[in-house]
Design an enzyme around this catalytic site. Sequence first.
Site, mmCIF file in Angstrom:
data_model
loop_
_atom_site.group_PDB
_atom_site.id
_atom_site.type_symbol
_atom_site.label_atom_id
_atom_site.label_comp_id
_atom_site.label_asym_id
_atom_site.label_seq_id
_atom_site.Cartn_x
_atom_site.Cartn_y
_atom_site.Cartn_z
ATOM 1 N N CYS A 158 0.404 0.779 10.565
ATOM 2 C CA CYS A 158 -0.051 -0.349 9.749
ATOM 3 C C CYS A 158 1.115 -1.128 9.160
ATOM 4 O O CYS A 158 2.022 -0.555 8.547
ATOM 5 C CB CYS A 158 -0.939 0.190 8.619
ATOM 6 S SG CYS A 158 -1.311 -1.043 7.371
ATOM 7 N N CYS B 35 0.854 -1.193 0.000
ATOM 8 C CA CYS B 35 0.000 0.000 0.000
ATOM 9 C C CYS B 35 0.884 1.235 0.000
ATOM 10 O O CYS B 35 1.914 1.266 0.668
ATOM 11 C CB CYS B 35 -0.894 0.000 1.235
ATOM 12 S SG CYS B 35 -2.037 1.398 1.276
ATOM 13 N N CYS C 294 0.134 4.511 6.382
ATOM 14 C CA CYS C 294 -0.334 4.825 7.730
ATOM 15 C C CYS C 294 0.706 4.282 8.721
ATOM 16 O O CYS C 294 1.179 3.154 8.570
ATOM 17 C CB CYS C 294 -1.699 4.195 7.997
ATOM 18 S SG CYS C 294 -2.945 4.717 6.797
ATOM 19 N N CYS D 120 -3.974 -6.281 8.938
ATOM 20 C CA CYS D 120 -3.458 -6.420 7.579
ATOM 21 C C CYS D 120 -1.951 -6.226 7.521
ATOM 22 O O CYS D 120 -1.387 -5.377 8.176
ATOM 23 C CB CYS D 120 -4.166 -5.468 6.622
ATOM 24 S SG CYS D 120 -3.822 -3.742 6.903
HETATM 25 S S1 SF4 Z 1 -4.166 1.148 7.019
HETATM 26 FE FE1 SF4 Z 1 -2.495 0.152 5.880
HETATM 27 S S2 SF4 Z 1 -3.470 -0.820 4.102
HETATM 28 FE FE2 SF4 Z 1 -4.936 0.657 4.946
HETATM 29 S S3 SF4 Z 1 -4.543 2.571 3.799
HETATM 30 FE FE3 SF4 Z 1 -3.260 2.695 5.645
HETATM 31 S S4 SF4 Z 1 -1.255 1.842 5.003
HETATM 32 FE FE4 SF4 Z 1 -2.781 1.224 3.457
#
Ligand code: SF4
Length: 352
Positions: A124, A117, A121, A340
Amino acid sequence: MYDPAKPALSGMNLDEITAFVKGLGLPAFRARQIHSWIYSKYASSFAEMTDLSREVRELLEEKASVALLELAHLEVSRDGTRKYLFRLPDGQMVESVLMSFSDRSTLSACLSSQVGCAVGCTFCATGYLGFKRNLSSQEIIDQLMCIQRESGQRVSNIVYMGQGEPLLNTEEVIKSIYTLMNSVGIGQRHITVSTSGIIPGIERLAEEQLQVTLALSLHAPDKQSRDEIVPINKKFPIPHLIGSLHQYYNATGRRITIEYVMLAGITDRLEQAEELAELVRTLHCNINLIPYNPTSTADGVVVYERPSREVQERFKRIAERSGKTVTIRLERGTDINAACGQLHNKHEAAKQ
Ligand code: SF4
């Protein structure tokens, strides 16, 4: 190992299967039979498709395969959550999760929409992987079909909340939603698309006027905190984002879900609960508070703490001043890295 010379049919919609069988010189009704075997009976081989003649089955075995994805790893949590790591045709890996709930008959699958991704974030594990590529609609749908074939269970609800930002892969995600509805038989109201706040993607999804729930991972109500933990906020600031959620509601009549991860000392401050209540006061929405699970951090991911139960409850009471339903979400699969990106990271680490 996936053989590119033998295209997989699972995850294709009826039009795509029809085009494929016509290419083999077979009549269109064969496509409807194959479609039914894949989506209604979870067939994993052409040999199971007993209403096809032996010649047709042999031709299909020679020219095609059923599954696109290969199960690389499966972990089952004490609470029944099943976490899958799938190998894609190009060798990349993605994760999916199957969740059951003791108090409900629903069975939910959490699907990935990208490998890695780009949003980054800070809490994450997937963000840490970086972006590799988008998944095709077929790769998204075959995650679900592999889960149903492996578990032998029929999934009732879908959340696009696995690896990746679905609304940075909007067209394939929309295509996969139609396959869920028309091939798999999952109702629109049982589908949730979760976004970190990609305004063009929200507007594009609204154009379809589907009865799909949109979940916004807000995670902080103020610019400074959100800029820090959800960096895409610098591109799509909160006031514009809330405007696009109103637009989504106006187009679909679907109440928005606001997701809010509670990080101790970062997003759990009581003035932030007040700001959150004020921010969503006029929005048709529910609020899900998600206490961060500190055991879920992976190498290289910034470590945060989970707020105490007392702080969680106090935050909830203040957020309820918005007049919205506010729930504190139950964590699933915490003993098996169910957030995730975690299983993928663990798998990569094990290879080194
Ligand atoms: S939480 Fe993780 S998978 Fe979801 S948008 Fe943010 S970085 Fe991407």
